[in-house]
Design a protein around this motif. Structure first.
Motif, PDB file in Angstrom:
ATOM      1  N   ARG A  59       0.834  -1.214   0.000  1.00  0.00           N
ATOM      2  CA  ARG A  59       0.000   0.000   0.000  1.00  0.00           C
ATOM      3  C   ARG A  59       0.865   1.259   0.000  1.00  0.00           C
ATOM      4  NH1 ARG A  59      -5.479  -1.062   1.203  1.00  0.00           N
ATOM      5  NH2 ARG A  59      -5.894  -3.022   2.289  1.00  0.00           N
ATOM      6  N   LYS A  60       1.965   1.246   0.749  1.00  0.00           N
ATOM      7  CA  LYS A  60       2.813   2.447   0.827  1.00  0.00           C
ATOM      8  C   LYS A  60       3.625   2.627  -0.455  1.00  0.00           C
ATOM      9  CE  LYS A  60       4.460   1.261   5.132  1.00  0.00           C
ATOM     10  NZ  LYS A  60       5.283   1.521   6.320  1.00  0.00           N
ATOM     11  N   LEU A  61       4.165   1.510  -0.943  1.00  0.00           N
ATOM     12  CA  LEU A  61       5.036   1.615  -2.124  1.00  0.00           C
ATOM     13  C   LEU A  61       4.241   1.951  -3.392  1.00  0.00           C
ATOM     14  CD1 LEU A  61       7.433  -1.287  -1.196  1.00  0.00           C
ATOM     15  CD2 LEU A  61       8.115   1.089  -1.586  1.00  0.00           C
ATOM     16  N   SER A  84      13.939  -8.248   5.553  1.00  0.00           N
ATOM     17  CA  SER A  84      12.987  -7.142   5.420  1.00  0.00           C
ATOM     18  C   SER A  84      11.867  -7.434   4.428  1.00  0.00           C
ATOM     19  CB  SER A  84      13.750  -5.894   4.969  1.00  0.00           C
ATOM     20  OG  SER A  84      12.861  -4.909   4.515  1.00  0.00           O
ATOM     21  N   ASN A  85      10.641  -7.218   4.883  1.00  0.00           N
ATOM     22  CA  ASN A  85       9.486  -7.339   3.993  1.00  0.00           C
ATOM     23  C   ASN A  85       9.406  -6.142   3.063  1.00  0.00           C
ATOM     24  OD1 ASN A  85       8.486  -9.725   5.354  1.00  0.00           O
ATOM     25  ND2 ASN A  85       8.093  -8.337   7.064  1.00  0.00           N
ATOM     26  N   HIS A  86       9.774  -4.985   3.602  1.00  0.00           N
ATOM     27  CA  HIS A  86       9.784  -3.768   2.781  1.00  0.00           C
ATOM     28  C   HIS A  86      10.732  -3.933   1.596  1.00  0.00           C
ATOM     29  CE1 HIS A  86      10.474   0.314   1.491  1.00  0.00           C
ATOM     30  NE2 HIS A  86      11.752   0.163   1.769  1.00  0.00           N
ATOM     31  N   ALA A 164       9.303   2.732   3.665  1.00  0.00           N
ATOM     32  CA  ALA A 164       8.522   3.709   2.865  1.00  0.00           C
ATOM     33  C   ALA A 164       7.618   4.546   3.781  1.00  0.00           C
ATOM     34  CB  ALA A 164       7.706   3.017   1.772  1.00  0.00           C
ATOM     35  N   SER A 165       8.100   4.748   5.028  1.00  0.00           N
ATOM     36  CA  SER A 165       7.278   5.453   6.002  1.00  0.00           C
ATOM     37  C   SER A 165       7.480   6.962   5.913  1.00  0.00           C
ATOM     38  CB  SER A 165       7.545   4.927   7.417  1.00  0.00           C
ATOM     39  OG  SER A 165       6.823   3.731   7.588  1.00  0.00           O
ATOM     40  N   ILE A 166       7.123   7.486   4.749  1.00  0.00           N
ATOM     41  CA  ILE A 166       7.042   8.930   4.570  1.00  0.00           C
ATOM     42  C   ILE A 166       5.560   9.254   4.370  1.00  0.00           C
ATOM     43  CG2 ILE A 166       9.376   9.304   3.695  1.00  0.00           C
ATOM     44  CD1 ILE A 166       8.297   9.004   0.867  1.00  0.00           C
ATOM     45  N   GLY A 202       4.679   4.415   9.285  1.00  0.00           N
ATOM     46  CA  GLY A 202       3.773   4.824   8.212  1.00  0.00           C
ATOM     47  C   GLY A 202       2.417   4.160   8.271  1.00  0.00           C
ATOM     48  N   THR A 203       2.402   2.910   8.678  1.00  0.00           N
ATOM     49  CA  THR A 203       1.134   2.183   8.745  1.00  0.00           C
ATOM     50  C   THR A 203       0.216   2.832   9.780  1.00  0.00           C
ATOM     51  OG1 THR A 203       2.253   0.154   8.104  1.00  0.00           O
ATOM     52  CG2 THR A 203       0.115  -0.096   9.213  1.00  0.00           C
ATOM     53  N   GLN A 204       0.737   3.032  10.980  1.00  0.00           N
ATOM     54  CA  GLN A 204      -0.109   3.598  12.038  1.00  0.00           C
ATOM     55  C   GLN A 204      -0.529   5.028  11.700  1.00  0.00           C
ATOM     56  OE1 GLN A 204       1.421   3.208  16.017  1.00  0.00           O
ATOM     57  NE2 GLN A 204      -0.567   3.717  16.918  1.00  0.00           N
ATOM     58  N   LEU A 288       0.848 -16.056  11.143  1.00  0.00           N
ATOM     59  CA  LEU A 288       1.395 -14.721  11.422  1.00  0.00           C
ATOM     60  C   LEU A 288       2.875 -14.759  11.082  1.00  0.00           C
ATOM     61  CD1 LEU A 288      -0.307 -14.040  14.887  1.00  0.00           C
ATOM     62  CD2 LEU A 288      -1.051 -13.246  12.623  1.00  0.00           C
ATOM     63  N   ASP A 289       3.571 -13.645  11.265  1.00  0.00           N
ATOM     64  CA  ASP A 289       5.027 -13.656  11.055  1.00  0.00           C
ATOM     65  C   ASP A 289       5.707 -13.538  12.406  1.00  0.00           C
ATOM     66  OD1 ASP A 289       4.721 -10.625  11.359  1.00  0.00           O
ATOM     67  OD2 ASP A 289       6.870 -10.872  11.077  1.00  0.00           O
ATOM     68  N   PRO A 290       6.925 -14.070  12.535  1.00  0.00           N
ATOM     69  CA  PRO A 290       7.546 -14.100  13.860  1.00  0.00           C
ATOM     70  C   PRO A 290       8.089 -12.746  14.340  1.00  0.00           C
ATOM     71  CG  PRO A 290       9.016 -15.054  12.216  1.00  0.00           C
ATOM     72  CD  PRO A 290       7.729 -14.755  11.510  1.00  0.00           C
ATOM     73  N   VAL A 291       8.286 -11.795  13.414  1.00  0.00           N
ATOM     74  CA  VAL A 291       8.973 -10.543  13.781  1.00  0.00           C
ATOM     75  C   VAL A 291       7.992  -9.453  14.224  1.00  0.00           C
ATOM     76  CG1 VAL A 291      10.556  -8.738  12.953  1.00  0.00           C
ATOM     77  CG2 VAL A 291      10.810 -11.107  12.128  1.00  0.00           C
ATOM     78  N   TYR A 292       6.887  -9.314  13.500  1.00  0.00           N
ATOM     79  CA  TYR A 292       5.967  -8.187  13.746  1.00  0.00           C
ATOM     80  C   TYR A 292       4.611  -8.657  14.276  1.00  0.00           C
ATOM     81  CZ  TYR A 292       9.266  -5.566  10.850  1.00  0.00           C
ATOM     82  OH  TYR A 292      10.393  -4.977  10.357  1.00  0.00           O
ATOM     83  N   THR A 293       3.890  -9.416  13.431  1.00  0.00           N
ATOM     84  CA  THR A 293       2.482  -9.672  13.764  1.00  0.00           C
ATOM     85  C   THR A 293       2.313 -10.622  14.952  1.00  0.00           C
ATOM     86  OG1 THR A 293       2.485 -11.295  11.951  1.00  0.00           O
ATOM     87  CG2 THR A 293       1.530  -9.145  11.487  1.00  0.00           C
TER      88      THR A 293
HETATM   89  C1  LIG Z   1       5.030  -7.533   8.542  1.00  0.00           C
HETATM   90  C2  LIG Z   1       5.175  -6.133   9.024  1.00  0.00           C
HETATM   91  N1  LIG Z   1       4.285  -5.667   9.907  1.00  0.00           N
HETATM   92  C3  LIG Z   1       4.350  -4.427  10.397  1.00  0.00           C
HETATM   93  C4  LIG Z   1       5.364  -3.564  10.031  1.00  0.00           C
HETATM   94  C5  LIG Z   1       5.386  -2.209  10.623  1.00  0.00           C
HETATM   95  O1  LIG Z   1       4.872  -1.248   9.728  1.00  0.00           O
HETATM   96  P1  LIG Z   1       5.468   0.207   9.743  1.00  0.00           P
HETATM   97  O2  LIG Z   1       6.915   0.080   9.424  1.00  0.00           O
HETATM   98  O3  LIG Z   1       4.689   0.943   8.713  1.00  0.00           O
HETATM   99  O4  LIG Z   1       5.280   0.759  11.100  1.00  0.00           O
HETATM  100  C6  LIG Z   1       6.335  -4.006   9.108  1.00  0.00           C
HETATM  101  C7  LIG Z   1       7.479  -3.176   8.690  1.00  0.00           C
HETATM  102  O5  LIG Z   1       8.191  -2.581   9.398  1.00  0.00           O
HETATM  103  C8  LIG Z   1       6.236  -5.322   8.595  1.00  0.00           C
HETATM  104  O6  LIG Z   1       7.130  -5.797   7.713  1.00  0.00           O
END
Ligand SMILES: Cc1ncc(COP(=O)(O)O)c(C=O)c1O
Length: 331
Positions: A59-61, A84-86, A164-166, A202-204, A288-293
């Protein structure tokens, strides 16, 4: 009002890369597993945004790379950890646009001898050139130097910041709230909370601004997977203010970011996040993913356990993707 916002959003070029609306699904078996006092739970499946294996970065990119293309960029530089997912989605969308992509990457906190993170495998398959630096701090300086060198050589560089958090990228999440509000209204669901992982902000920022623009009254709780809540919250607030400037309006930029569920650090699972990941997988068939969600879900489960969220609430958990971080390939 909505048509006014939509026409302001249309002012910005946007790639048409993701698949929308992403579904909203109910999680009845997860709710039952969390006890009688658990709120009604829904999940926004942004792991299904599609492009480059999806997640919130699409969505951001869509905004940031459309602008790069409009500016005539002939190379895109961005950065992230090796998982990195980004970086993965940037590489995929650049491949699709025919734009060379260079990624400045630091090693992850968790790594295994002889194995390569699947996200890195994807970056390479998408044709990105990888530059390695020692740690997170060196990413910005190296990227800026690389961009400056290319510009001296006469190239037109698009330097895409972390995540891409601008403000331009965060518009993707303003738009996502328009999408979500329409889905919730159509299904007659009134949510009280949105819970999601928040890191580069950027998401929040887009979600909080979007809720104000589209009249979605839910408390937005960002769960940190890494930095202290104060620093993420300050950054989110700045982006919200700047989204206001882009859309010629003003927002309340107070935000809630919680950091009690980070554990030992970025990318290092906690017992709670490992359990949350397994519980959602077993009860709902969702990874889910182990790093964020998984850490965000651990936070949500703790809020239910502590009675901060009750059966009177209805929560939308925003799945921001990233499941590829579960997987590795032989080096
Ligand atoms: C899977 C996932 N969830 C959440 C985030 C957090 O989103 P944001 O970086 O827009 O705060 C990221 C990236 O950092 C991500 O890769």
């Amino acid at each position: 009002m909505h048509s006014f916002i939509n026409s302001r959003l249309e002012f910005f070029p946007r790639l048409n890369a993701g698949h929308y609306p992403t579904p909203i699904e109910e999680l009845p078996r997860l709710r039952a597993a969390l006890g009688k006092r658990a709120p009604r739970l829904f999940i926004k499946r942004d792991d299904y945004t599609g492009a480059g294996l999806g997640g919130n970065k699409v969505r951001k990119l869509e905004y940031v790379l459309a602008q790069a293309q409009a500016d005539g960029a002939d190379v895109v530089i961005s950065m992230g950890g090796e998982k990195s997912n980004h970086a993965r989605v940037t590489a995929a969308l650049c491949a699709r646009l025919g734009l060379p992509c260079e990624l400045v990457m630091n090693p992850p906190n968790v790594r295994y001898d002889g194995l390569k993170p699947a996200n890195l495998v994807a970056d390479e398959l998408f044709g990105a050139k990888i530059h390695r630096v020692a740690n997170r701090d060196e990413r910005n300086t190296f990227s800026a130097e690389l961009a400056a060198r290319y510009m001296r050589e006469g190239r037109r560089v698009a330097l895409v910041p972390l995540g891409a958090s601008i403000p331009l990228g965060a518009l993707g999440f303003v738009r996502a709230i328009g999408e979500t509000k329409a889905q919730l209204d159509a299904a007659n669901i009134q949510i009280t909370h949105i819970v999601h992982a928040s890191s580069s902000g950027g998401t929040q920022a887009g979600i909080v601004a979007g809720c104000q623009l589209y009249g979605l009254s839910a408390q937005v709780v960002g769960m940190s997977p890494d930095d202290p809540s104060a620093s993420i919250a300050a950054h989110v607030a700045d982006i919200i203010t700047d989204i206001g400037a882009l859309l010629e309006t003003t927002f309340d930029n107070r935000v809630i970011v919680r950091d009690e569920f980070v554990g030992a650090g970025y990318g290092i699972p906690t017992d709670e996040s490992t359990n949350a990941l397994a519980l959602v997988a077993r009860t709902e068939g969702i990874l889910l993913d182990p790093v964020y969600t998984a850490k965000a879900m651990a936070g949500l489960i703790a809020m239910i356990g502590d009675g901060e969220l009750t059966a009177d609430d209805t929560v939308l958990f925003w799945h921001t993707g990233g499941q590829l971080a579960l997987f590795y390939a032989p080096q």
